[in-house]
Write an enzyme that holds these catalytic residues in place. Structure first.
Site, mmCIF file in Angstrom:
data_model
loop_
_atom_site.group_PDB
_atom_site.id
_atom_site.type_symbol
_atom_site.label_atom_id
_atom_site.label_comp_id
_atom_site.label_asym_id
_atom_site.label_seq_id
_atom_site.Cartn_x
_atom_site.Cartn_y
_atom_site.Cartn_z
ATOM 1 N N HIS A 1 -12.669 0.037 1.418
ATOM 2 C CA HIS A 1 -13.131 1.120 0.540
ATOM 3 C C HIS A 1 -14.288 1.837 1.232
ATOM 4 O O HIS A 1 -15.306 1.214 1.540
ATOM 5 C CB HIS A 1 -13.606 0.507 -0.778
ATOM 6 C CG HIS A 1 -13.900 1.509 -1.857
ATOM 7 N ND1 HIS A 1 -14.158 2.841 -1.625
ATOM 8 C CD2 HIS A 1 -13.983 1.365 -3.208
ATOM 9 C CE1 HIS A 1 -14.387 3.458 -2.752
ATOM 10 N NE2 HIS A 1 -14.285 2.587 -3.735
ATOM 11 N N TYR B 1 -10.037 4.735 -3.844
ATOM 12 C CA TYR B 1 -9.812 3.391 -3.304
ATOM 13 C C TYR B 1 -10.010 2.304 -4.359
ATOM 14 O O TYR B 1 -9.264 1.322 -4.390
ATOM 15 C CB TYR B 1 -10.707 3.148 -2.088
ATOM 16 C CG TYR B 1 -10.139 3.734 -0.818
ATOM 17 C CD1 TYR B 1 -9.716 2.926 0.218
ATOM 18 C CD2 TYR B 1 -10.008 5.108 -0.668
ATOM 19 C CE1 TYR B 1 -9.190 3.455 1.386
ATOM 20 C CE2 TYR B 1 -9.476 5.660 0.482
ATOM 21 C CZ TYR B 1 -9.063 4.831 1.510
ATOM 22 O OH TYR B 1 -8.522 5.369 2.651
ATOM 23 N N ARG C 1 0.837 -1.195 0.000
ATOM 24 C CA ARG C 1 0.000 0.000 0.000
ATOM 25 C C ARG C 1 0.874 1.248 0.000
ATOM 26 O O ARG C 1 1.908 1.286 0.669
ATOM 27 C CB ARG C 1 -0.908 -0.002 1.232
ATOM 28 C CG ARG C 1 -2.022 -1.051 1.181
ATOM 29 C CD ARG C 1 -2.651 -1.204 2.562
ATOM 30 N NE ARG C 1 -3.882 -1.974 2.542
ATOM 31 C CZ ARG C 1 -3.931 -3.305 2.601
ATOM 32 N NH1 ARG C 1 -2.811 -4.008 2.677
ATOM 33 N NH2 ARG C 1 -5.101 -3.927 2.584
ATOM 34 N N ARG D 1 -12.183 10.136 -1.803
ATOM 35 C CA ARG D 1 -11.809 8.770 -1.429
ATOM 36 C C ARG D 1 -12.682 7.744 -2.150
ATOM 37 O O ARG D 1 -12.240 6.624 -2.409
ATOM 38 C CB ARG D 1 -11.930 8.581 0.085
ATOM 39 C CG ARG D 1 -10.904 9.354 0.905
ATOM 40 C CD ARG D 1 -11.129 9.134 2.397
ATOM 41 N NE ARG D 1 -10.645 7.824 2.820
ATOM 42 C CZ ARG D 1 -10.948 7.276 4.005
ATOM 43 N NH1 ARG D 1 -11.764 7.912 4.841
ATOM 44 N NH2 ARG D 1 -10.460 6.096 4.338
ATOM 45 N N ASN E 1 -9.383 6.107 11.220
ATOM 46 C CA ASN E 1 -8.106 6.240 11.924
ATOM 47 C C ASN E 1 -8.341 6.296 13.421
ATOM 48 O O ASN E 1 -9.484 6.320 13.888
ATOM 49 C CB ASN E 1 -7.371 7.508 11.473
ATOM 50 C CG ASN E 1 -6.838 7.429 10.056
ATOM 51 O OD1 ASN E 1 -6.500 6.355 9.567
ATOM 52 N ND2 ASN E 1 -6.764 8.573 9.385
ATOM 53 N N HIS F 1 -0.452 3.267 4.732
ATOM 54 C CA HIS F 1 -0.961 2.176 5.576
ATOM 55 C C HIS F 1 -0.353 0.818 5.196
ATOM 56 O O HIS F 1 -0.990 -0.220 5.325
ATOM 57 C CB HIS F 1 -2.490 2.104 5.523
ATOM 58 C CG HIS F 1 -3.171 3.325 6.051
ATOM 59 N ND1 HIS F 1 -3.433 3.518 7.389
ATOM 60 C CD2 HIS F 1 -3.626 4.421 5.414
ATOM 61 C CE1 HIS F 1 -4.037 4.685 7.556
ATOM 62 N NE2 HIS F 1 -4.152 5.260 6.369
ATOM 63 N N ARG G 1 -8.327 -4.208 10.255
ATOM 64 C CA ARG G 1 -6.898 -4.027 9.969
ATOM 65 C C ARG G 1 -6.423 -2.734 10.616
ATOM 66 O O ARG G 1 -6.977 -1.662 10.370
ATOM 67 C CB ARG G 1 -6.639 -3.976 8.461
ATOM 68 C CG ARG G 1 -5.152 -3.943 8.088
ATOM 69 C CD ARG G 1 -4.974 -3.929 6.565
ATOM 70 N NE ARG G 1 -3.583 -4.079 6.177
ATOM 71 C CZ ARG G 1 -2.729 -3.065 6.013
ATOM 72 N NH1 ARG G 1 -3.138 -1.807 6.214
ATOM 73 N NH2 ARG G 1 -1.473 -3.282 5.649
ATOM 74 N N ARG H 1 -3.101 -2.703 -6.941
ATOM 75 C CA ARG H 1 -2.417 -3.609 -6.003
ATOM 76 C C ARG H 1 -2.784 -5.071 -6.227
ATOM 77 O O ARG H 1 -1.934 -5.965 -6.107
ATOM 78 C CB ARG H 1 -2.783 -3.258 -4.548
ATOM 79 C CG ARG H 1 -2.173 -1.992 -4.013
ATOM 80 C CD ARG H 1 -2.387 -1.903 -2.509
ATOM 81 N NE ARG H 1 -1.656 -2.962 -1.840
ATOM 82 C CZ ARG H 1 -2.221 -3.963 -1.167
ATOM 83 N NH1 ARG H 1 -3.530 -4.051 -1.096
ATOM 84 N NH2 ARG H 1 -1.489 -4.865 -0.582
#
Length: 663
Positions: free
Chosen positions: A333, A356, A66, A352, A142, A69, A106, A363
């Site tokens: 997401h 995402y 990533r 965002r 967060n 993060h 996570r 990725r």
């Protein structure tokens, strides 16, 4: 797939006890130590298909980490709402108290690479994936309730500034460098979040004891179409704790995996981390009743003004089976929502929603990332999306479009009344412009409110945080500009940091004038439960077995983690003994220290252990014999949080406070 092949696959599953090594094509392997060569010392042959497959797979084991993060660790669990929230929302998992919803969480740092330390000063990601019966809801937040920027168009700039500087790729894992503090000084909207990050919130003790925040303003929509603005909170049942900065720096060397190991071991022991879900709700007619814009992601809704209603609990009770398969491939997401939850016009959130999806395609190798097991919803998926890279499904049928008559128009859409998702019908009108709302342009009031809400030790630690970070900058201009920004928030903060980093205090006091506080912002608002805390018992001399067992029983009965530490390991009985030495243990790895001695001279290691525990303001208990040998140590045996006693129960009393800041 033919019926015969389906039957064969079922038989394979039944006979899965045969663990014979095979290639990925199912061919049994006879040799896995040596490649195929011409003779014992001759050249290797390209036709060795097993070797080629094995090396090919190894060469491609890593996916791009990533961009932010990257350093993360996750766990599985479950969520249950306390009461029916249908007043606010039609979301199934929030309206059925009898229902348990699986979750995956996570935790992460933001700045560092995948191999960076856990205990750096940074914001922590707190992303929760709810596997609801209506689809996946991702609450991607967060451990700090606000963000550095107000509009997503500035996100690349923020991350370019906060990441290691491109000319030398340093520093790794932290913001103590010129480009971040230059960004801070030139972009005043970052002030509020930076103050949070420089406080104790920036160096949490572990993942179990952090708050979580959805940051953005979302909407809840009930079955009648009524909408409410909402912010999501996670309140840790285990309390809220931080490291001290010296402790965090030592831990970066002593145990780079300190946070992930704590989470993993807590779950393995059955000491399951828990958080309660809280909602702050504002009715539409209240949208403009506050002295802040409720859509501004750099602002909190002060809890003293908008109380948090506790509505449910999340428990993490299962570690991942494979970190790559689950934690690394988890695709979060903020656009993954379910009926009853919708977006607001928060400009950072809106950005965002695009970013995402783009990231996951990069990725995870294509648009089928939600077919990876960790990302699959628990309800059935039916649509007309086909093919693409890494397609895991074998689709059947003639039609792959809507509308169709050949397949009775399946898959078909579902009306809102039957559970189909429908966006809240907000009326929107205006000219297309690129301009920030005037209501977003107060950059300092809430930063000052946060500072006003801190205790004296917390404020002092924030001064230290700014002093270290700005002090590491090479540019005198950057240092001066950063202090100039602090002068607009709090004069005392600016004066102390300026003195520590060697720049001038601005002549004019520009601090924002407000005495406002929020009683819920100090970390001391949380009680710290005793279970789960750890004790290092330093064994000096010959302490009899029964005494050690009595101490162990007291600690175990109070659900404390403990380890006996000595010069060398020692098996007292088959299952009991001194398991740690001064080479393997360190005071930063424990919450308190108990020194027991038979009167022998304390080793320098034991004395240093006690001194560092004292320096970090942790509970320290010593028996009478040990106290006599510590009379010349760098600590005050009469200070708060230092107890002289042979009684193991005293450590329980000492833990009434996790830190003794008045020491």
């Amino acid at each position: 797939m033919s019926n015969k092949k389906q039957e064969q696959l079922k038989n394979v599953e039944k006979n899965n006890d045969d663990k014979a090594m095979t290639t990925n094509n199912g061919v049994k392997v006879s040799e896995d130590e040596n490649t195929l060569t011409v003779g014992e010392r001759g050249p290797s042959l390209l036709e060795d298909f097993h070797f080629r497959e094995k090396i090919m797979h190894f060469d491609h084991e890593r996916i791009p980490e990533r961009i932010v993060h990257a350093r993360g660790f996750g766990a599985h669990g479950e969520f249950q709402v306390y009461k029916d929230l249908s007043e606010y929302t039609s979301a199934d998992f929030l309206t059925h108290p009898e229902k348990t919803t699986p979750v995956f969480v996570r935790f992460s740092t933001v700045q560092g690479s995948k191999g960076s330390p856990d205990t750096v000063r940074d914001v922590r990601g707190f992303a929760t994936k709810f596997y609801t019966d209506e689809g996946i809801f991702d609450l991607v937040g967060n451990d700090i309730p606000v963000f550095f920027i107000q509009d997503a168009i500035k996100f690349p700039d923020l991350i370019h500034a906060v990441k290691p500087e491109p000319h030398n790729e340093m520093p790794q894992g932290g913001t103590a460098h010129d480009t971040f503090w230059d960004f801070f000084a030139q972009n005043p909207e970052s002030t509020h979040t930076t103050v949070w990050a420089m406080s104790d919130r920036g160096i949490p003790k572990n993942f179990r004891q952090i708050e979580g925040f959805g940051i953005h303003t979302f909407r809840l929509v009930n079955r009648d179409g009524q909408s409410y603005f909402v912010k999501f909170h996670w309140k840790p049942v285990h309390g809220l704790e931080s490291l001290v900065w010296d402790e965090a720096q030592i831990l970066s060397g002593k145990d780079i995996d300190f946070h992930r190991k704590d989470l993993y071991e807590a779950i393995e022991k059955g000491d399951y981390p828990e958080w309660e879900l809280g909602l702050q709700v504002i009715r539409p007619e209240q949208e403009f009743d506050f002295d802040f814009d409720i859509l501004d992601p750099t602002k909190i809704w002060p809890e003293d003004e908008v109380p948090v209603e506790i509505v449910g609990k999340m428990t993490l009770n299962q570690n991942v089976s494979n970190v790559f398969d689950e934690t690394e491939q988890a695709a979060f997401h903020p656009g993954h929502i379910v009926p009853g939850i919708d977006f607001s016009n928060d400009p950072l959130l809106q950005g965002r929603l695009f970013s995402y999806t783009d990231t996951q395609i990069s990725r995870l190798g294509g648009p089928n990332f939600n077919q990876i097991p960790i990302n699959r919803p628990v309800n059935e998926v039916h649509n007309n999306q086909r093919d693409a890279m890494h397609q895991m499904n074998v689709h059947k049928g003639q039609t792959a479009y809507h509308n169709n008559a050949l397949n009775n128009n399946d898959p078909h859409t579902t009306p809102k009344e039957e559970g189909g998702y429908e966006h809240y019908q907000e009326k929107v009108e205006g000219r297309k412009i690129q301009k920030r709302s005037e209501s977003f342009k107060d950059y300092y009031s809430q930063a000052k409110l946060y500072l006003n809400s801190l205790t004296k030790p917390e404020f002092d630690h924030t001064v230290d945080g700014f002093s270290f970070e700005i002090g590491k900058c090479k540019s005198a201009m950057v240092k001066q500009n950063a202090v100039n920004q602090l002068n607009k928030v709090d004069r005392a903060l600016a004066e102390r940091v300026a003195a520590n980093v060697g720049v001038e205090v601005p002549e004019e006091n520009e601090e924002v004038q407000t005495d406002a506080k929020d009683s819920k912002l100090t970390m001391e608002k949380f009680d710290i439960p005793l279970p789960g805390h750890s004790v290092a018992v330093l064994v000096n001399g010959e302490i009899n077995e029964e005494t050690l067992k009595a101490y162990a029983k007291t600690f175990a009965d109070n659900k404390l983690n403990y380890a006996f530490v000595g010069k060398q390991p020692k098996d007292i009985t088959k299952d009991f003994g001194i398991t740690e030495t001064y080479d393997t243990a360190h005071p930063t790895l424990f919450d308190s220290v108990f020194v027991i001695s038979d009167g022998a001279e304390l080793s320098p290691d034991a004395e240093a252990f006690a001194e560092l525990t004292y320096k970090h303001n942790k509970p320290l208990v010593v028996n009478q014999a040990a106290s006599e040998k510590l009379s010349n140590a760098k600590l005050d045996l009469n200070a708060p949080g230092v107890y002289i006693s042979d009684d193991a129960q005293t450590i329980i009393q000492a833990f009434e406070r996790a830190r003794y800041w008045d020491r």
